[in-house]
Design an enzyme around this catalytic site. Sequence first.
Site, PDB file in Angstrom:
ATOM      1  N   HIS A 189       1.007  11.425  -6.577  1.00 61.40           N
ATOM      2  CA  HIS A 189       0.299  11.619  -5.304  1.00 61.40           C
ATOM      3  C   HIS A 189       1.269  11.487  -4.119  1.00 61.40           C
ATOM      4  O   HIS A 189       1.312  12.346  -3.235  1.00 61.40           O
ATOM      5  CB  HIS A 189      -0.843  10.601  -5.182  1.00 61.40           C
ATOM      6  CG  HIS A 189      -1.562  10.662  -3.871  1.00 61.40           C
ATOM      7  ND1 HIS A 189      -2.700  11.420  -3.678  1.00 61.40           N
ATOM      8  CD2 HIS A 189      -1.286  10.104  -2.665  1.00 61.40           C
ATOM      9  CE1 HIS A 189      -3.091  11.302  -2.421  1.00 61.40           C
ATOM     10  NE2 HIS A 189      -2.249  10.514  -1.780  1.00 61.40           N
ATOM     11  N   GLU A 190       2.036  10.412  -4.107  1.00 60.25           N
ATOM     12  CA  GLU A 190       2.946  10.188  -2.974  1.00 60.25           C
ATOM     13  C   GLU A 190       4.031  11.264  -2.902  1.00 60.25           C
ATOM     14  O   GLU A 190       4.401  11.724  -1.826  1.00 60.25           O
ATOM     15  CB  GLU A 190       3.582   8.796  -3.050  1.00 60.25           C
ATOM     16  CG  GLU A 190       2.586   7.648  -2.935  1.00 60.25           C
ATOM     17  CD  GLU A 190       1.691   7.734  -1.702  1.00 60.25           C
ATOM     18  OE1 GLU A 190       2.144   8.238  -0.665  1.00 60.25           O
ATOM     19  OE2 GLU A 190       0.523   7.312  -1.792  1.00 60.25           O
ATOM     20  N   GLU A 199      -3.600  15.251   1.479  1.00 51.34           N
ATOM     21  CA  GLU A 199      -4.004  14.289   0.457  1.00 51.34           C
ATOM     22  C   GLU A 199      -4.191  14.957  -0.907  1.00 51.34           C
ATOM     23  O   GLU A 199      -4.149  14.301  -1.941  1.00 51.34           O
ATOM     24  CB  GLU A 199      -5.298  13.580   0.874  1.00 51.34           C
ATOM     25  CG  GLU A 199      -5.149  12.660   2.071  1.00 51.34           C
ATOM     26  CD  GLU A 199      -4.069  11.604   1.884  1.00 51.34           C
ATOM     27  OE1 GLU A 199      -3.804  11.215   0.742  1.00 51.34           O
ATOM     28  OE2 GLU A 199      -3.465  11.198   2.892  1.00 51.34           O
ATOM     29  N   HIS A 249       3.040  14.299  -1.005  1.00 50.87           N
ATOM     30  CA  HIS A 249       3.277  14.226   0.443  1.00 50.87           C
ATOM     31  C   HIS A 249       4.740  14.571   0.754  1.00 50.87           C
ATOM     32  O   HIS A 249       5.030  15.353   1.658  1.00 50.87           O
ATOM     33  CB  HIS A 249       2.984  12.818   0.968  1.00 50.87           C
ATOM     34  CG  HIS A 249       1.541  12.443   0.991  1.00 50.87           C
ATOM     35  ND1 HIS A 249       0.567  13.212   1.597  1.00 50.87           N
ATOM     36  CD2 HIS A 249       0.886  11.351   0.496  1.00 50.87           C
ATOM     37  CE1 HIS A 249      -0.616  12.610   1.470  1.00 50.87           C
ATOM     38  NE2 HIS A 249      -0.455  11.489   0.807  1.00 50.87           N
ATOM     39  N   TYR A 292     -10.340  12.503   2.574  1.00 50.86           N
ATOM     40  CA  TYR A 292     -10.317  12.152   1.148  1.00 50.86           C
ATOM     41  C   TYR A 292     -11.439  12.862   0.395  1.00 50.86           C
ATOM     42  O   TYR A 292     -11.289  13.220  -0.768  1.00 50.86           O
ATOM     43  CB  TYR A 292     -10.403  10.635   0.964  1.00 50.86           C
ATOM     44  CG  TYR A 292      -9.266   9.908   1.650  1.00 50.86           C
ATOM     45  CD1 TYR A 292      -7.979   9.959   1.130  1.00 50.86           C
ATOM     46  CD2 TYR A 292      -9.457   9.213   2.833  1.00 50.86           C
ATOM     47  CE1 TYR A 292      -6.921   9.322   1.754  1.00 50.86           C
ATOM     48  CE2 TYR A 292      -8.408   8.569   3.471  1.00 50.86           C
ATOM     49  CZ  TYR A 292      -7.143   8.627   2.934  1.00 50.86           C
ATOM     50  OH  TYR A 292      -6.098   7.993   3.562  1.00 50.86           O
ATOM     51  N   HIS A 300       0.859  -1.186   0.000  1.00 51.27           N
ATOM     52  CA  HIS A 300       0.000   0.000   0.000  1.00 51.27           C
ATOM     53  C   HIS A 300       0.902   1.246   0.000  1.00 51.27           C
ATOM     54  O   HIS A 300       1.723   1.427   0.899  1.00 51.27           O
ATOM     55  CB  HIS A 300      -0.901  -0.034   1.236  1.00 51.27           C
ATOM     56  CG  HIS A 300      -1.979   0.995   1.211  1.00 51.27           C
ATOM     57  ND1 HIS A 300      -3.264   0.702   0.805  1.00 51.27           N
ATOM     58  CD2 HIS A 300      -1.961   2.306   1.507  1.00 51.27           C
ATOM     59  CE1 HIS A 300      -3.986   1.804   0.856  1.00 51.27           C
ATOM     60  NE2 HIS A 300      -3.233   2.790   1.285  1.00 51.27           N
ATOM     61  N   ALA A 301       0.759   2.087  -1.016  1.00 50.12           N
ATOM     62  CA  ALA A 301       1.694   3.198  -1.219  1.00 50.12           C
ATOM     63  C   ALA A 301       1.683   4.174  -0.040  1.00 50.12           C
ATOM     64  O   ALA A 301       0.631   4.484   0.510  1.00 50.12           O
ATOM     65  CB  ALA A 301       1.335   3.943  -2.494  1.00 50.12           C
ATOM     66  N   HIS A 318     -10.134   1.422   6.151  1.00 47.98           N
ATOM     67  CA  HIS A 318     -10.058   2.575   7.049  1.00 47.98           C
ATOM     68  C   HIS A 318     -10.958   2.442   8.276  1.00 47.98           C
ATOM     69  O   HIS A 318     -10.725   3.094   9.287  1.00 47.98           O
ATOM     70  CB  HIS A 318     -10.367   3.856   6.285  1.00 47.98           C
ATOM     71  CG  HIS A 318      -9.400   4.097   5.158  1.00 47.98           C
ATOM     72  ND1 HIS A 318      -9.424   3.355   4.001  1.00 47.98           N
ATOM     73  CD2 HIS A 318      -8.372   4.971   5.025  1.00 47.98           C
ATOM     74  CE1 HIS A 318      -8.461   3.772   3.191  1.00 47.98           C
ATOM     75  NE2 HIS A 318      -7.801   4.738   3.782  1.00 47.98           N
TER      76      HIS A 318
HETATM   77 ZN   LIG Z   1      -2.012  10.048   0.315  1.00 51.62          ZN
END
Ligand SMILES: [Zn+2]
Length: 622
Positions: free
Chosen positions: A392-393, A420, A396, A531, A362-363, A521
């Site tokens: 996306h990552e 996010e 962060h 999200y 899971h990234a 989650h």
């Molecule tokens: Zn994220």
Amino acid sequence: MLAAAVACGGEPAASVCPRTPPPAAPAQEDASAPPPTVEDARAFVGKTEEDLRRLWVARDRAGWVNENFITDDTEALAAAGEEATAAYVAEAITRSRRFDAIRGELPPDVARKLYLLSIAQTVPAPRDAKGRAELAAIETSMTSTYGKGQYCPSATSPLLKFGKDKCLRLGELSHVLATSRDFGELVEAWRGWHAIAVPMRDRYARYVELANEGARQIGFDDVGALWRAGYDMAPGDFEADVERLWGEVKPLYEALHCFVRSKLQARYGKERVPDGAPIPAPLLGNMWAQEWNNIYDVAVPYPREHGSLDVTAKLKAEHWDALKMVRQGERFFTGLGFAPLPRTFWERSLFTRPRDREVVCHASAWDLSYGGDLRVKVCLEPTEEDLVTIHHELGHDFYFQRYGALPILFQQGANDGFHEAIGDTIALSVTPEYLKSIGLLVASVGGERARINQQMKMALEKVAFLPFGLLIDKWRWDVFSGKVSPAGYNAAWWALRTRYQGVAPPEQRTEHDFDPGAKFHVASSTPYLRYFLARIYQFQFHRALCEAAGYRGPIDQCSIRDSKEAGAKLMAMLSLGASRPWPDALEVIGAGRKADAGAMLEYFAPLREWLAAENRGRKCGW
Ligand SMILES: [Zn+2]
């Protein structure tokens, strides 16, 4: 791996963040002790930040090792790190309550840090050691029940062809949902996965009791109130604001739902997908029907234009490997003016699934030192989806990079939705035109039909997600507040899924089932509203940055690539971390002071118009 969100500061805004006083004064306070001073508060915050740095770095280091080398021992080390942090934070919050009396006199940064501390624990531990241990055990056991979940079909089941083994795990069952177009297979895979959550049901009820006890001891009515407190406004106002945003995007969602339902009717028949009724959840390409991009082939507006958007085929043909994909992602950020990722990022990250050991694929994105030890942990394949994931990552990581010099309590997003949204904002600039410029699309990308296809592809991911992003926490808020009791867990869940998403279970569900627990989650206690917010914010950020870049034109075609002006605005916002209330951060990027779904609607204007014409004469709604 991100610490949770931001908060009401100690500035005047604090008055709109009411907190119920705890039932009893902290036990260790000595009534005869002199009242605390502002200097005491500053010293307390300084010492706490020092301790937190030590604890968080140790916790994350153990967590990193655990996720990269899953064994019983690394799991134990990671759990010990979590527990030590939870115990410390619970105690520090209790001790910090003695400054409540001088709250009005505190300098803003000290007051804000105290507030951020008070919401630093997503699931607050009860004060007594027995309750704390029981809560930790339940949390670990639910995560592990989820992680080990599998479905073992009968020897004659057609699903067996999807697995390597007799039993199918989530990845394989999800693959069925994504790729099978056989009604029976889809329903069986859906049912099989949802059965894994049944044993969590009683544990979940106990978890709610214990976590609520912890929340009340630090001054919140329940855990839901704590989660809603991280948004610089009173929890009730925040709830109303979220409803307002949903009201703005609901017509677009309903139009999409109507169109997709008609396509599913053509595929599966009206007996299975009736008019005027919710869509059976297993038909939407995803275990939770949360994103529908996997059924793009069913919903594509202009099938003959389909191939022109196939980035995955090109990535494979051109032999893009993981490293090249990450470099491309980094390139987008450096083009905006961000400093490159440090050498250690390339040495210490995980980019592909190792062959010799179990890892959590899971990234995720990390800053292990809270000061520049940036990493990602991803298992990249040369697909378009993973190209978006790496953007996306990296979003962060570049957020970490910008605020890595701030005091540790400010090293968070302006709120959790901001964190996010950053990488997704960048991904919105990865337009077909941009992909063409880096050699990943060949066909002409300018046609109106290709544009509608592209919009549909985006909408199936971004718009379809909105009601799901909203309802997970609506359900939990009601559960934590006691409005929904354990006897009604599953009925309440399906009432929300029907009302907001317009989806239905494929067969009768009962209170024996625990369908919310089949979502990661919920099983792992991760708040979810972030999200939903991120989906709204990213279009708002995108529009503001396009404007800063001097772009004039429809925003679905805007790419801020290489714009130093847009980069400067973005960096200024990220550099604030959580040091200011989030509306200040929003203002810095040039997007006003309010969450606004208008940018999302503007982005999808062509599709909205197309859907309105397409749905004419159809009976929409459910
Ligand atoms: Zn994220």
